[in-house]
Design an enzyme around this catalytic site. Sequence first.
Site, PDB file in Angstrom:
ATOM      1  N   HIS A  44       0.813  -1.214   0.000  1.00  0.00           N
ATOM      2  CA  HIS A  44       0.000   0.000   0.000  1.00  0.00           C
ATOM      3  C   HIS A  44       0.852   1.272   0.000  1.00  0.00           C
ATOM      4  CE1 HIS A  44      -3.604   2.197   0.235  1.00  0.00           C
ATOM      5  NE2 HIS A  44      -4.268   1.445   1.066  1.00  0.00           N
ATOM      6  N   LYS A  93     -25.816   0.404  -9.893  1.00  0.00           N
ATOM      7  CA  LYS A  93     -25.792   1.851 -10.112  1.00  0.00           C
ATOM      8  C   LYS A  93     -27.052   2.357 -10.806  1.00  0.00           C
ATOM      9  CE  LYS A  93     -23.277   3.374 -13.471  1.00  0.00           C
ATOM     10  NZ  LYS A  93     -22.139   3.755 -14.346  1.00  0.00           N
ATOM     11  N   ASP A 146     -22.623   5.389  -4.268  1.00  0.00           N
ATOM     12  CA  ASP A 146     -21.678   5.193  -3.174  1.00  0.00           C
ATOM     13  C   ASP A 146     -22.314   5.587  -1.847  1.00  0.00           C
ATOM     14  OD1 ASP A 146     -19.366   4.708  -1.727  1.00  0.00           O
ATOM     15  OD2 ASP A 146     -18.437   6.613  -2.245  1.00  0.00           O
ATOM     16  N   TYR A 166     -14.441   5.195   8.214  1.00  0.00           N
ATOM     17  CA  TYR A 166     -13.496   5.787   7.260  1.00  0.00           C
ATOM     18  C   TYR A 166     -13.925   5.387   5.869  1.00  0.00           C
ATOM     19  CZ  TYR A 166      -9.036   6.177   4.658  1.00  0.00           C
ATOM     20  OH  TYR A 166      -8.058   6.466   3.742  1.00  0.00           O
TER      21      TYR A 166
END
Length: 640
Positions: A355, A434, A445, A467
């Site tokens: 990452h 969607k 989202d 988060y």
Amino acid sequence: MVQWFGGVVGVCRFFPVLRVCRVNNIRMASGEAENITPKERTFQYQDSLPSLPLPTLRDTLDKYLCSVKPHVTEEEYKKTEAVVKEFEAGTGKELHKKLLERAKTHRNWLSEWWYNFAYLEPRYPTPVYVNISGPGPFHDHYWPVQDGTQVERSAITIWHTLNFWKLMKNEEWPVDKVDRGKTPCSMEQYRNLFNTCKIPGEKRDKLVSHFKTVYEGDSPTHLCVLHAGRIFSMDVIDENNVPYTPPELQQQLTVLKEKCSGQPQGPGVGALTAKQRTKWWQLRNRLIELDSRNQQNLEAIEKSLICFTLDDASPTNDTEITTQGLTGDCFNRWFDKSYNTLMFNNGTLASNCDHAAFDGIVLVVLNWYLDQKIKEAQGVWKGTVPVRKVPEPKELVFTIDEAMGKAIQDAALQYQEMASDLHVHCLKFKTFGKNFTRSHKLHPDGLVQLALQLSYYRTYGKPAPTYETATTRKFFMGRTETCRTCTPEAVAFCKAMVDRNTTSAERLQALRTSNEKFVWLMGECNLNRGCDRHLLGLQILSDQAGMTRHEIYTDPAWTKSGGGGNFVLSTSTLGYTSIYGGCAPMRHDGYGCFYKIENDSMAICVTAWKSNAETCAVKMAGSIEQSLLDIQQLCTSSRM
């Protein structure tokens, strides 16, 4: 445990013509990339992007207080309000002045700190806790699970990956853009996809990239293949800077497998990259002391284009593939490498990525490109050029003494203890996607985030500090900001959904209000106007000055709202393509939830720690599915 960050994505417009896709609000369109010369060079805007802005202290503290409300009592909130007010008038004000001064001399006042604080200074192991992974979607179409296909599919995958590398090297990959294609994004993270590796240090690691564009010079053109505990260097580019064809690559891989067949397992030096970072630094130094050839081998791995693993496991679905990707055989991984492709024995594929090198955007874009190319060719090589004799792979033979052999085995045992604790479950949700959410004037989202909140609230009777990754890539060297999606409006929606006395109209209004708040807040965070990165910068300045941390960082509300890496839900949308994946939760009592949203379906990777009796990835995934269905029912029962 990982602090301050989770899996990240915001992805781009990446083909200049034909079908348009989106990941977050970054545009990407599909077309024949190899046959297009874009007007813009891939990295041409890097030096002209605007500097990363610094929010006002008042704005940051207002957002922080709003994020605290769902997690504290009224009395606790008043105390936190007083702490914040005192911080704003005193210590915070002075630290903010210093940060403003830093922002005058640093085009990205955060970047160096972020790399160090989030990725390079932590001493816990890289795999499981930091690395990200995802399943290749190919087994859903032209590459079904099938024994005996590993080498052929590996060759095709490598070839397409090399073509992507060529587009990057020649700067022919279109620039990612936002604001309906008007604003260029930072492409810096793409430079870390190839020829990049994290090097362990005593107190801080280094991220080293040897990638160069054609305008900058030559860069290494070999890759490393890991198989049966052994590591091979394989030349994959010919004298004309053209990738070897899939049949030629298949020829090399066949020779490599034959060399390993019937032989004892190799030493599995890659397991050492799973060690605690300072311990790995010590062992790396010891390897170099044992034999100068060990240093040459290490450099060959670290400079290579990518690492590619021929894995003996045979996972058959997304859950099993992602589990292997995150927690598979450490003897055949190099966890410090920015990009590792894993081709399993039955032809399924995953990745494992460090990452530190990049956020999920790069992983998604590359794998979506591979997916399009595999579909275009119906999963086979259709070339007709003659197959040349190509260089055989060269084994990187390490000198290992008894103590080093024991260190490798110890590393594997410690890794297995970590890896066996991670629970992965992938939910394939095929009821809507969607198109449905857009038809009801809801942000896709935002709807998924509300489903996550509702699922946790129903299960645990309280809201979860959450988060979600926001992207700040429209700014110089931008990476991410935290979007704290557990808003008071989201909690009000959850309460409305569980209250039997609430009418459908009231629930619909709560859904709309919370979705609109999400859209506004995510927009703010994409402009670097959240609260976490600013507060982190102030904390780092305080620490550097040897000051005692202000009470804002020790107040219980800080931890309860997610501060200091305490987000119970660590989430990211991986956009609106066929690609998704995941990583570990931030907290031992938390979840990771990472998802893609396609036109008429979704997929969500849920992770949890098995050693926590209160969490279960399978149960959480089931709760998320039910929440999505309940929101669908709410929308269809009375159109908004």
